[in-house]
Design a protein around this motif. Structure first.
Motif, PDB file in Angstrom:
ATOM      1  N   LYS A   1      34.315  25.519  68.396  1.00  0.00           N
ATOM      2  CA  LYS A   1      33.584  26.529  67.618  1.00  0.00           C
ATOM      3  C   LYS A   1      32.386  27.057  68.399  1.00  0.00           C
ATOM      4  CE  LYS A   1      35.157  25.197  63.100  1.00  0.00           C
ATOM      5  NZ  LYS A   1      34.845  25.134  61.698  1.00  0.00           N
ATOM      6  N   VAL A   2      31.695  26.178  69.106  1.00  0.00           N
ATOM      7  CA  VAL A   2      30.552  26.614  69.928  1.00  0.00           C
ATOM      8  C   VAL A   2      31.040  27.557  71.024  1.00  0.00           C
ATOM      9  CG1 VAL A   2      28.843  25.814  71.617  1.00  0.00           C
ATOM     10  CG2 VAL A   2      29.064  24.641  69.427  1.00  0.00           C
ATOM     11  N   ASP A   3      32.180  27.229  71.627  1.00  0.00           N
ATOM     12  CA  ASP A   3      32.750  28.107  72.655  1.00  0.00           C
ATOM     13  C   ASP A   3      33.066  29.487  72.069  1.00  0.00           C
ATOM     14  OD1 ASP A   3      32.548  26.074  74.500  1.00  0.00           O
ATOM     15  OD2 ASP A   3      34.672  25.512  74.401  1.00  0.00           O
ATOM     16  N   LYS A   4      33.631  29.511  70.853  1.00  0.00           N
ATOM     17  CA  LYS A   4      33.953  30.788  70.201  1.00  0.00           C
ATOM     18  C   LYS A   4      32.678  31.564  69.889  1.00  0.00           C
ATOM     19  CE  LYS A   4      38.358  29.485  68.144  1.00  0.00           C
ATOM     20  NZ  LYS A   4      39.100  29.238  66.899  1.00  0.00           N
ATOM     21  N   ILE A   5      31.641  30.856  69.444  1.00  0.00           N
ATOM     22  CA  ILE A   5      30.363  31.525  69.152  1.00  0.00           C
ATOM     23  C   ILE A   5      29.797  32.129  70.432  1.00  0.00           C
ATOM     24  CG2 ILE A   5      27.942  31.099  68.527  1.00  0.00           C
ATOM     25  CD1 ILE A   5      29.010  29.054  66.466  1.00  0.00           C
ATOM     26  N   ASP A   6      29.839  31.376  71.530  1.00  0.00           N
ATOM     27  CA  ASP A   6      29.348  31.890  72.813  1.00  0.00           C
ATOM     28  C   ASP A   6      30.126  33.133  73.230  1.00  0.00           C
ATOM     29  OD1 ASP A   6      27.474  29.863  72.941  1.00  0.00           O
ATOM     30  OD2 ASP A   6      28.636  28.624  74.356  1.00  0.00           O
ATOM     31  N   ALA A   7      31.458  33.071  73.117  1.00  0.00           N
ATOM     32  CA  ALA A   7      32.295  34.212  73.498  1.00  0.00           C
ATOM     33  C   ALA A   7      31.987  35.422  72.613  1.00  0.00           C
ATOM     34  CB  ALA A   7      33.772  33.842  73.402  1.00  0.00           C
ATOM     35  N   THR A   8      31.790  35.168  71.323  1.00  0.00           N
ATOM     36  CA  THR A   8      31.482  36.256  70.390  1.00  0.00           C
ATOM     37  C   THR A   8      30.123  36.871  70.712  1.00  0.00           C
ATOM     38  OG1 THR A   8      32.795  35.195  68.664  1.00  0.00           O
ATOM     39  CG2 THR A   8      31.219  36.843  67.944  1.00  0.00           C
ATOM     40  N   GLN A   9      29.148  36.034  71.043  1.00  0.00           N
ATOM     41  CA  GLN A   9      27.828  36.558  71.401  1.00  0.00           C
ATOM     42  C   GLN A   9      27.898  37.408  72.667  1.00  0.00           C
ATOM     43  OE1 GLN A   9      25.416  33.004  71.561  1.00  0.00           O
ATOM     44  NE2 GLN A   9      24.602  33.358  69.497  1.00  0.00           N
ATOM     45  N   ILE A  10      28.674  36.977  73.638  1.00  0.00           N
ATOM     46  CA  ILE A  10      28.839  37.760  74.871  1.00  0.00           C
ATOM     47  C   ILE A  10      29.482  39.105  74.536  1.00  0.00           C
ATOM     48  CG2 ILE A  10      30.122  37.877  77.048  1.00  0.00           C
ATOM     49  CD1 ILE A  10      29.676  34.805  77.250  1.00  0.00           C
ATOM     50  N   LEU A  11      30.516  39.090  73.699  1.00  0.00           N
ATOM     51  CA  LEU A  11      31.195  40.327  73.292  1.00  0.00           C
ATOM     52  C   LEU A  11      30.237  41.255  72.560  1.00  0.00           C
ATOM     53  CD1 LEU A  11      33.792  41.993  73.020  1.00  0.00           C
ATOM     54  CD2 LEU A  11      34.273  40.727  70.914  1.00  0.00           C
ATOM     55  N   HIS A  12      29.474  40.696  71.627  1.00  0.00           N
ATOM     56  CA  HIS A  12      28.517  41.515  70.870  1.00  0.00           C
ATOM     57  C   HIS A  12      27.436  42.083  71.784  1.00  0.00           C
ATOM     58  CE1 HIS A  12      29.552  39.575  66.718  1.00  0.00           C
ATOM     59  NE2 HIS A  12      30.489  40.374  67.151  1.00  0.00           N
ATOM     60  N   SER A  13      26.980  41.286  72.743  1.00  0.00           N
ATOM     61  CA  SER A  13      25.979  41.784  73.694  1.00  0.00           C
ATOM     62  C   SER A  13      26.537  42.955  74.494  1.00  0.00           C
ATOM     63  CB  SER A  13      25.542  40.670  74.645  1.00  0.00           C
ATOM     64  OG  SER A  13      24.869  39.668  73.939  1.00  0.00           O
ATOM     65  N   GLU A  14      27.772  42.823  74.921  1.00  0.00           N
ATOM     66  CA  GLU A  14      28.419  43.898  75.681  1.00  0.00           C
ATOM     67  C   GLU A  14      28.584  45.151  74.812  1.00  0.00           C
ATOM     68  OE1 GLU A  14      30.005  46.018  78.719  1.00  0.00           O
ATOM     69  OE2 GLU A  14      28.956  44.117  78.815  1.00  0.00           O
ATOM     70  N   MET A  15      28.981  44.937  73.560  1.00  0.00           N
ATOM     71  CA  MET A  15      29.137  46.077  72.636  1.00  0.00           C
ATOM     72  C   MET A  15      27.796  46.770  72.397  1.00  0.00           C
ATOM     73  SD  MET A  15      31.828  44.357  69.933  1.00  0.00           S
ATOM     74  CE  MET A  15      31.928  45.729  68.806  1.00  0.00           C
ATOM     75  N   LEU A  16      26.723  45.993  72.216  1.00  0.00           N
ATOM     76  CA  LEU A  16      25.389  46.583  72.013  1.00  0.00           C
ATOM     77  C   LEU A  16      24.925  47.334  73.254  1.00  0.00           C
ATOM     78  CD1 LEU A  16      23.579  43.745  70.051  1.00  0.00           C
ATOM     79  CD2 LEU A  16      24.180  46.014  69.195  1.00  0.00           C
ATOM     80  N   ARG A  17      25.211  46.759  74.443  1.00  0.00           N
ATOM     81  CA  ARG A  17      24.831  47.441  75.677  1.00  0.00           C
ATOM     82  C   ARG A  17      25.562  48.780  75.791  1.00  0.00           C
ATOM     83  NH1 ARG A  17      26.668  48.967  79.951  1.00  0.00           N
ATOM     84  NH2 ARG A  17      28.680  47.980  79.750  1.00  0.00           N
ATOM     85  N   LYS A  18      26.878  48.774  75.478  1.00  0.00           N
ATOM     86  CA  LYS A  18      27.663  50.011  75.540  1.00  0.00           C
ATOM     87  C   LYS A  18      27.173  51.004  74.502  1.00  0.00           C
ATOM     88  CE  LYS A  18      32.351  51.730  75.927  1.00  0.00           C
ATOM     89  NZ  LYS A  18      31.855  53.040  76.140  1.00  0.00           N
TER      90      LYS A  18
END
Length: 102
Positions: free
Chosen positions: A66-83
């Protein structure tokens, strides 16, 4: 008479000895039964402990996933916010250029 008294004493002592041996055997048997029950309880506790340890390991594994999924989701959200921020800046620049072109 003395020999007869000695024989009676020896017989009484032999009877006491037989009673003591019988008592010791009974006590020994009870102790064996208690030890058997204790061994069974210890075996049961060992099994419960092993099962509990397995459960804890499984929980830790699930939490790690679950922590790995949260980390992956945070990275995805960061990328989406940057875009989104880049797209917003691009759109604002285009709007400014369109306003100037009028």
């Amino acid at each position: 008479m003395e020999v007869k008294d000695q024989l009676n004493q020896m017989q009484a002592m032999m009877e006491q000895l037989v009673k003591m041996v019988g008592h010791n055997n009974a006590v020994t048997e009870e102790l064996i039964q208690r030890m058997d029950r204790l061994e069974a309880k210890v075996g049961s506790l060992e099994t419960k402990m092993e099962n509990g340890f397995t459960d804890v390991v499984q929980m830790i594994t699930v939490l790690g996933e679950k922590v790995d999924k949260i980390d992956a989701t945070q990275i995805l959200h960061s990328e989406m916010l940057r875009k989104l921020a880049a797209d917003t800046a691009q759109h604002e620049a285009e709007i400014i250029l369109l306003k100037r072109a009028k």
